[in-house]
Write an enzyme that holds these catalytic residues in place. Structure first.
Site, short mmCIF file in Angstrom:
data_model
loop_
_atom_site.label_atom_id
_atom_site.label_comp_id
_atom_site.label_asym_id
_atom_site.label_seq_id
_atom_site.Cartn_x
_atom_site.Cartn_y
_atom_site.Cartn_z
N THR A 122 0.81 -1.22 0.00
CA THR A 122 0.00 0.00 0.00
C THR A 122 0.84 1.27 0.00
O THR A 122 2.03 1.26 0.30
CB THR A 122 -0.93 0.02 1.22
OG1 THR A 122 -0.15 0.09 2.42
CG2 THR A 122 -1.83 -1.20 1.27
N ASP A 123 0.16 2.36 -0.31
CA ASP A 123 0.78 3.67 -0.22
C ASP A 123 0.54 4.23 1.19
O ASP A 123 0.00 3.52 2.06
CB ASP A 123 0.25 4.61 -1.31
CG ASP A 123 -1.25 4.86 -1.23
OD1 ASP A 123 -1.87 4.58 -0.16
OD2 ASP A 123 -1.81 5.34 -2.22
N ALA A 124 0.88 5.47 1.42
CA ALA A 124 0.75 6.06 2.75
C ALA A 124 -0.70 6.13 3.24
O ALA A 124 -0.95 6.17 4.44
CB ALA A 124 1.36 7.47 2.75
#
Length: 152
Positions: free
Chosen positions: A33-35
């Site tokens: 995932t991203d942030a």
């Protein structure tokens, strides 16, 4: 940049309900995932690659053994992808794979990444059979072609 497409790699559609398929279940981890906790877009392509590899493995075809014995490998030539909705951290996903087309030296896969019944991502991928020593397209070995044809 848009992926290269050809008449063999038109947008993916839902395969008929009766079509044989391979399914791979996976979990979304933090590293995917991203942030914001949303799956990074390139990881959908990794999920599809993993599903195609596991399908071959389930059919008794180890890609390293194919490379070692015949010098043949598979390379993605083109991908048509649609991002429909986002997967998130801890989601359980299913990658459903179908053979849409099979030629002498290539395979077209239709794949969907789903969360439950919701389709999040679709891809149509043209994969070429390559003589890895010459770096040229080559025929899929007859035994493997027949096995893939039985799955189409």
């Amino acid at each position: 940049m848009q992926p290269k497409t050809s008449r063999n790699c038109a947008p993916a559609t839902s395969p008929p309900a009766s079509a044989p398929a391979h399914s791979l279940r996976l979990r979304v981890y933090y590293e995917d995932t991203d942030a914001g906790g949303v799956v990074y877009y390139a990881n959908y392509l990794k999920y599809c690659e993993r599903a195609r590899t596991e399908w071959l493995r389930a059919l008794g075809i180890a890609q390293q053994a194919l490379l070692d014995t015949s010098g043949i490998g598979f390379m993605v030539r083109s991908v048509q992808a649609e991002y429909l909705s986002s997967a998130r951290l801890d989601d359980e996903l299913t990658v459903a794979s179908h053979i849409q087309g099979l030629r002498r030296a290539s395979i077209v896969f239709d794949q969907q990444v789903r969360r439950g019944h919701e389709v999040l991502f679709t891809a149509r991928t043209l994969v070429a059979s390559i003589d890895m020593h010459r770096h040229k397209p080559t025929a899929i070995p007859a035994h493997l072609h027949a096995l893939l044809e039985s799955q189409a």
